[in-house]
Design an enzyme around this catalytic site. Structure first.
Site, mmCIF file in Angstrom:
data_model
loop_
_atom_site.group_PDB
_atom_site.id
_atom_site.type_symbol
_atom_site.label_atom_id
_atom_site.label_comp_id
_atom_site.label_asym_id
_atom_site.label_seq_id
_atom_site.Cartn_x
_atom_site.Cartn_y
_atom_site.Cartn_z
ATOM 1 N N CYS A 154 18.042 -11.113 -4.878
ATOM 2 C CA CYS A 154 18.062 -13.088 -4.978
ATOM 3 C C CYS A 154 18.752 -13.984 -6.355
ATOM 4 C CB CYS A 154 16.981 -13.249 -4.691
ATOM 5 S SG CYS A 154 16.654 -15.262 -3.521
ATOM 6 N N CYS A 205 21.022 -15.019 -3.618
ATOM 7 C CA CYS A 205 20.878 -16.278 -2.945
ATOM 8 C C CYS A 205 20.787 -17.672 -4.250
ATOM 9 C CB CYS A 205 20.105 -16.507 -2.728
ATOM 10 S SG CYS A 205 19.293 -15.134 -1.855
ATOM 11 N N LYS A 210 24.839 -17.792 -5.738
ATOM 12 C CA LYS A 210 25.754 -18.405 -4.647
ATOM 13 C C LYS A 210 25.499 -19.925 -4.885
ATOM 14 C CE LYS A 210 24.388 -18.086 -1.143
ATOM 15 N NZ LYS A 210 23.557 -16.109 0.374
ATOM 16 N N TYR A 247 29.599 -12.427 6.011
ATOM 17 C CA TYR A 247 29.258 -13.526 5.229
ATOM 18 C C TYR A 247 28.579 -13.680 3.577
ATOM 19 C CZ TYR A 247 24.459 -12.126 3.149
ATOM 20 O OH TYR A 247 22.902 -11.080 2.933
ATOM 21 N N GLU A 295 31.591 -16.848 2.305
ATOM 22 C CA GLU A 295 30.391 -17.641 1.584
ATOM 23 C C GLU A 295 31.704 -17.915 -0.204
ATOM 24 O OE1 GLU A 295 25.961 -17.489 2.440
ATOM 25 O OE2 GLU A 295 26.893 -15.680 0.799
ATOM 26 N N HIS A 325 19.770 -42.047 14.919
ATOM 27 C CA HIS A 325 20.788 -42.410 15.186
ATOM 28 C C HIS A 325 20.698 -43.089 13.741
ATOM 29 C CE1 HIS A 325 24.268 -43.305 16.978
ATOM 30 N NE2 HIS A 325 23.974 -44.753 16.724
ATOM 31 N N GLU A 332 22.091 -35.490 16.304
ATOM 32 C CA GLU A 332 21.108 -36.272 17.019
ATOM 33 C C GLU A 332 21.536 -35.303 18.395
ATOM 34 O OE1 GLU A 332 22.232 -40.487 18.475
ATOM 35 O OE2 GLU A 332 23.138 -40.317 15.915
#
Length: 494
Positions: free
Chosen positions: A44, A49, A52, A179, A183, A477, A482
Site C-alpha cells: 500500500c 495505494c 498510485k 482496477y 487506473e 444543492h 444530491e
C-alpha cells in the site's frame, strides 16, 4: 517467565502487520517482534495505494488548463516532468516508511529488517539462521503482481515497476481489465503517454456494476485510451528482434531467421532479450489474438496478484494453503495450526488495505484482549481511481437480482462543472433496492470524487438504510451527489 522469546511474532511489515504488532504491544502489553524483508509500509505505502493516488493527482492536472480557459482564465501548461515528480514521490515514500518504523519503535516492538520463515508452530527463522520463538505467530506477508506464463513475459513491467521508472515511455500497452490496469491506463494517459489496453473479457472491471463499468469504458475511450476487449497477447519480443526476423523472412521467403527460432518459441522464454545492462527494456513488438501487430515503448502486465506464501515453510509447519497459495484461515484469521494466524492479502479474502488493518485489529481483540472478534467482510466500500472514479458498496444490480427482486434507481447526467464548458463527461448515481423490505442493497457512483462520496454512503448502507431513509435526507444543492437522495421513481425492476 514465558518459555517463549515473544508473545507475538509478526512476519510482514505492511499496514496490517504493523497495526497488529503495535496494538498488541501498546494496548495489550504483549512482547512483540516483527520481521520485514523489504520496506516497511508494504504494498500500500511503497508499491500501491499511496504512490498510485499521488500519480492520480498528478495526472488530473492535464485537464486543468483547458477547463480553466473554459471558465475565463488564461492558462497554459508547459508539460509534465516525470523526473521532478518521481523524485518528490520517492522522498514522500521514504518519509512514510520512516513513520511506520517510528510507530513500531514507540510501541516497543522489536524490529528485524530481514526475511523470516516458519520453522514450526512456535518458531521463526531469520535469514541469518537465528531462530526466535513466540506463543503466537502472525503471517502478514501480503501479495505480489504476477506475469502471464508466456514467452518473453519478462520484457513487460508489473505494477511494482511503474513507480521505479526513470522516464515515462511514449507509448504503453496495458494488459488486463481489472482496477489496477484501468487506473494505470488513466494515470499514464493523463501524464501524456499513448495508452492501449488489451482486455481478455468483454468489458473492463469485471465484478463491478455493469452500468457503471460501461460508463467508465466509454469515458476512457472518449479521452483517447485505445481499448481492445476480447483481446490478449499471442506473441511478444524485442522490437529489433522482430525487425530482424521480418528482414530475414523477406530475404529468405520464409518466417524463420538464420537461428531457426520462431518468435514465441519456448526456447526464448525468460532469456531477457531486449534488456540493457541496467535491466531496462527497449521497444517491444506485440502480436494480439486479433492479429494486430504493434511496437510499444513499454508493456505493463496487470494480470493478477498472488499471495506471498511460497518458500516460507508454511506447509512444512502444517499450515494449510489453498488455491493459488493463499493461507486458509477461519473467521478469526486462525490457520490450521492453532498458534499461527494470517491476515491481509496472503489470505486472499478481500485484498484491500483497510480490510487488512481491520483483520489485524480483530486478531488482537481475539488473541490478546480476550474478546473473540470475527472479521466482518460484509458491505465493504471500495473505490476505483479511474477518471472518472468509481465508488461502490454492496451488491451490483446483477448480483442483487440473482437473490431477490429489486428496484433500480439510476440517473446519468452531465454535471454542472462539465456542462458549462461543453465537455461530454457524464456521471452516474445508482441505488439497488430490495423490493421486499426497501433496504438499499447497493450504491454505485461514477463521478469525480466518487471515492469520497462512497465512504459516506457506505455508512448508510452498512447501517441497513432503506430507500425511504435516503428520501428523507435533504439534498445538498448544487452538488452531483444530491441525486442520490432525489431519485423518486425506479427506472426498472430486475
Amino acid at each position: 517467565m514465558s518459555d517463549f522469546d515473544y508473545d507475538l511474532f509478526v512476519i510482514g511489515g505492511g499496514s496490517g502487520g504493523v497495526r497488529a504488532a503495535r496494538i498488541a504491544a501498546s494496548e495489550a502489553g504483549a512482547r512483540v517482534a516483527l520481521a520485514e524483508e523489504s520496506r516497511y509500509g508494504g504494498t500500500c505505502v511503497i508499491r500501491g495505494c499511496v504512490p498510485k493516488k499521488l500519480m492520480v493527482f498528478a495526472s488530473e492536472f492535464c485537464h486543468v488548463p483547458e477547463e480553466a480557459r473554459g471558465y475565463g482564465w488564461s492558462m497554459q501548461a508547459d508539460g509534465f516532468d516525470w523526473t521532478v515528480f518521481s523524485k518528490q514521490l520517492r522522498t514522500e515514500l521514504d518519509r512514510l516508511e520512516g513513520v511506520y518504523k517510528s510507530l513500531l519503535d514507540k510501541a516497543n516492538v522489536e524490529r528485524f529488517d530481514t526475511r523470516a520463515t516458519l520453522r514450526d508452530a512456535h518458531t521463526v527463522e531469520l535469514s541469518d539462521g537465528t531462530t526466535k520463538t513466540a506463543k503466537h505467530i502472525l503471517v502478514a506477508t501480503g501479495g505480489h503482481p504476477v506475469r502471464p506464463d508466456i514467452p518473453n513475459a519478462d520484457l513487460g513491467m508489473v505494477s511494482d515497476d511503474i513507480f521505479l521508472m526513470d522516464e515515462l515511455p511514449k507509448s504503453v500497452l496495458i494488459v488486463g481489465g481489472g482496477y489496477i490496469a484501468c487506473e494505470m491506463a488513466c494515470i499514464l494517459h493523463g501524464l501524456g503517454v499513448e495508452v492501449s489496453q488489451y482486455i481478455r473479457g468483454a468489458q473492463i472491471l469485471n465484478g463491478f456494476d455493469d452500468e457503471a463499468r460501461g460508463l467508465i469504458a466509454d469515458a476512457m475511450e472518449t479521452r483517447g485510451i485505445d481499448l481492445h476487449t476480447g483481446t490478449n497477447i499471442v506473441e511478444m519480443c524485442p522490437a529489433d528482434e522482430a525487425e530482424a526476423r521480418d528482414a530475414d523472412a523477406a530475404h529468405m521467403g520464409a518466417g524463420v531467421g538464420e537461428t531457426g527460432a520462431m518468435v514465441g518459441d519456448s526456447s526464448m522464454k525468460g532469456t531477457g532479450q531486449g534488456r540493457s545492462a541496467e535491466g531496462k527494456t527497449g521497444p517491444v513488438w506485440v502480436k494480439a489474438t486479433s492479429g494486430r501487430e504493434k511496437v510499444f515503448d513499454a508493456v505493463l502486465f496487470a494480470t493478477g496478484r498472488a499471495p506471498n506464501s511460497s518458500g516460507m515453510g508454511l506447509e512444512d509447519a502444517g499450515v494449510r494453503l489453498g488455491r493459488g497459495g493463499k493461507v486458509e484461515v477461519d473467521d478469526y484469521s486462525q490457520t490450521s495450526v492453532p498458534s499461527v494466524y494470517a491476515i491481509g492479502d496472503v489470505t486472499d479474502r478481500v485484498n484491500l488495505t483497510p480490510v487488512a488493518i481491520r483483520e489485524g485489529m480483530a486478531f488482537v481483540e481475539t488473541v490478546f484482549k480476550g474478546n473473540p472478534t470475527p472479521v466482518d467482510h460484509a458491505l465493504i466500500p471500495s473505490a476505483v481511481f479511474t477518471q472518472p472514479e468509481l465508488g461502490s458498496v454492496g451488491l451490483t444490480e446483477e448480483k442483487a437480482a440473482e437473490q431477490e427482486e429489486v428496484e433500480v434507481y439510476c440517473t446519468s447526467f452531465r454535471p454542472m462543472h462539465s456542462a458549462f464548458i461543453g465537455k461530454p463527461d457524464r456521471v452516474l448515481m445508482k441505488l439497488v433496492v430490495s423490493k421486499e423490505n426497501r433496504t438499499v442493497l447497493g450504491c454505485h457512483i461514477v463521478a469525480p470524487g466518487a471515492g469520497e462520496m462512497i465512504q459516506l454512503a457506505g455508512v448508510a448502507v452498512k447501517m441497513g438504510a432503506t430507500k425511504e431513509d435516503f428520501d428523507r435526507t435533504c439534498a445538498v444543492h448544487p452538488t452531483m451527489s444530491e441525486e442520490i437522495v432525489t431519485m423518486r421513481q425506479p427506472v426498472r425492476t430486475a
